[in-house]
Design a protein around this motif. Structure first.
Motif, PDB file in Angstrom:
ATOM      1  N   SER A 163       0.841  -1.193   0.000  1.00 21.36           N
ATOM      2  CA  SER A 163       0.000   0.000   0.000  1.00 21.36           C
ATOM      3  C   SER A 163       0.877   1.243   0.000  1.00 21.36           C
ATOM      4  O   SER A 163       2.002   1.230   0.503  1.00 21.36           O
ATOM      5  CB  SER A 163      -0.925   0.016   1.225  1.00 21.36           C
ATOM      6  N   GLY A 165       0.283   5.851   0.016  1.00 22.41           N
ATOM      7  CA  GLY A 165      -0.723   6.889   0.188  1.00 22.41           C
ATOM      8  C   GLY A 165      -0.087   8.255   0.327  1.00 22.41           C
ATOM      9  O   GLY A 165       1.137   8.383   0.438  1.00 22.41           O
ATOM     10  N   TYR A 167      -0.020  11.111   2.841  1.00 22.07           N
ATOM     11  CA  TYR A 167      -0.303  11.367   4.251  1.00 22.07           C
ATOM     12  C   TYR A 167       0.248  12.739   4.622  1.00 22.07           C
ATOM     13  O   TYR A 167       1.462  12.966   4.515  1.00 22.07           O
ATOM     14  CB  TYR A 167       0.327  10.263   5.106  1.00 22.07           C
ATOM     15  N   LEU A 175       1.153   1.957   4.399  1.00 20.94           N
ATOM     16  CA  LEU A 175       0.337   2.644   5.400  1.00 20.94           C
ATOM     17  C   LEU A 175      -0.060   1.704   6.536  1.00 20.94           C
ATOM     18  O   LEU A 175      -0.513   0.585   6.298  1.00 20.94           O
ATOM     19  CB  LEU A 175      -0.943   3.188   4.760  1.00 20.94           C
ATOM     20  N   ASP A 180      -3.739   5.247   7.425  1.00 15.09           N
ATOM     21  CA  ASP A 180      -4.797   4.888   6.473  1.00 15.09           C
ATOM     22  C   ASP A 180      -6.057   5.715   6.708  1.00 15.09           C
ATOM     23  O   ASP A 180      -6.699   6.186   5.763  1.00 15.09           O
ATOM     24  CB  ASP A 180      -5.103   3.395   6.592  1.00 15.09           C
ATOM     25  N   ALA A 183      -5.183   9.431   5.601  1.00 15.45           N
ATOM     26  CA  ALA A 183      -4.542   9.690   4.313  1.00 15.45           C
ATOM     27  C   ALA A 183      -5.481  10.407   3.342  1.00 15.45           C
ATOM     28  O   ALA A 183      -6.672  10.113   3.277  1.00 15.45           O
ATOM     29  CB  ALA A 183      -4.077   8.379   3.692  1.00 15.45           C
ATOM     30  N   ASP A 186      -5.283   6.900  -0.830  1.00 18.08           N
ATOM     31  CA  ASP A 186      -4.956   5.538  -0.402  1.00 18.08           C
ATOM     32  C   ASP A 186      -4.895   4.674  -1.648  1.00 18.08           C
ATOM     33  O   ASP A 186      -5.836   4.659  -2.445  1.00 18.08           O
ATOM     34  CB  ASP A 186      -6.022   5.035   0.565  1.00 18.08           C
ATOM     35  N   GLU A 205      -9.297  10.073  -0.939  1.00 21.08           N
ATOM     36  CA  GLU A 205     -10.186  10.035   0.216  1.00 21.08           C
ATOM     37  C   GLU A 205     -10.691  11.434   0.597  1.00 21.08           C
ATOM     38  O   GLU A 205     -11.805  11.571   1.103  1.00 21.08           O
ATOM     39  CB  GLU A 205      -9.464   9.411   1.418  1.00 21.08           C
TER      40      GLU A 205
END
Length: 237
Positions: A163, A165, A167, A175, A180, A183, A186, A205
């Motif tokens: 994974s 992302g 952040y 993450l 998660d 973030a 993602d 997100e």
């Protein structure tokens, strides 16, 4: 900057413990930091009715989380009589990822079912499952080959997943749960050991991400899977 104190390009500690189930043809426990998944691969020398007589094998996967894999107890899905949409989506992803590196004709008319059971969840359960599933699959295929039940070499490549992302405005690798949930973006990447992409799942997100940010995430994923592939090779040595 990261809750764990890791650098943006730093993965969590990954361990792979192989052959942990006496009765399964392939098995391992894989950990990504505090995420822990128990994986088994089961061989059947019979196929679903729709596949019989084709000369081709089949690889499929199932995924589940134990009730206390999370901070509070989740009800068993079996108790409700159906799997959640999330569970179905993840196990289909695992199955697709494994089938991408298997020559079904060489596998012969055999089926391998890989079960991924999450013991502890701290983010990245699907990526840990895919990475560990390859180990169990490898050993299950070795079991078939030792009994002359294949028609050549079924494995065309290895496969692993990681994974990534964005952040707090920074692209980061691997993450954990705290990252998660916060973030802005993602993404999950599935790659072969030779560096080819099997699947990319990416979601904004909070705010949309740019092409440059996507490229940064892809580069992080390639680096992460390179490390995971080495760990897989060491576990199988």
């Amino acid at each position: 900057m990261r809750p764990s104190g890791r650098d943006p390009q730093q993965m969590r500690a990954v361990t792979i413990e192989r052959n942990v189930a006496q009765k399964a043809e392939g098995s391992c426990i894989i950990t990504f930091g505090n995420t822990k998944v128990f994986v088994t691969a089961s061989v059947e020398t019979s196929l679903p009715s729709w596949r019989r007589g084709s000369g081709l094998g089949w690889v499929t996967a199932e995924y589940g989380m134990l009730p206390r894999a999370t901070n509070s107890r989740n009800k068993r899905e079996a108790a409700s009589g159906k799997q959640s949409g999330r569970t179905q989506e993840i196990q289909r992803l695992i199955g697709r990822s494994l089938r991408a590196v298997v020559d079904m004709q060489a596998l012969g008319e055999n089926q391998i079912t890989v079960d991924c059971d999450v013991l502890e969840a701290d983010g990245g359960t699907r990526t840990a499952s895919i990475t560990g599933a390859y180990i169990a699959l490898y050993d299950a295929i070795a079991w078939l080959k030792a009994r002359n039940l294949t028609k050549g070499e079924p494995l065309r490549d290895s496969v692993a997943a990681i994974s990534c992302g964005i952040y707090r405005g920074v692209p980061v690798l691997d993450l954990d749960y705290l990252e998660d949930v916060e973030a802005h973006t993602d993404a999950n990447f599935v790659l072969t050991g030779s560096g080819k992409f099997v699947e990319i799942q990416g979601t904004a997100e909070q705010v949309p991400f740019s092409r440059d940010e996507l490229n940064s995430l892809m580069s992080l994923a390639e680096s992460g899977v390179t490390q995971l592939t080495l760990l897989q090779q060491q576990a199988l040595a």
